[in-house]
Design a protein around this motif. Sequence first.
Motif: not given
Length: 66
Positions: A44-61
């Motif tokens: 899930i974290i890879e999917s969020v990062n690949d699609k650029g879903s983050l509003q601002r840079p952050a690290t999901l854990r």
Amino acid sequence: MKPNLLIIGAGGVAHVVAHKCAQNNARLGQIHIASRRLAKCQAIIESVNDKGSLQRPATLRAHALD
């Protein structure tokens, strides 16, 4: 102090929730995903990062629970 968000479970609904929360992470703070299988959380974290879903840079854990 910003709140932190914990998503418990890594199924289909958690996948959608993680993407929506990532779109608002400036307001929600850190996002953590916990499930029995760490690999599902990481996917899930890879999917969020690949699609650029983050509003601002952050690290999901990802976390494993039993």
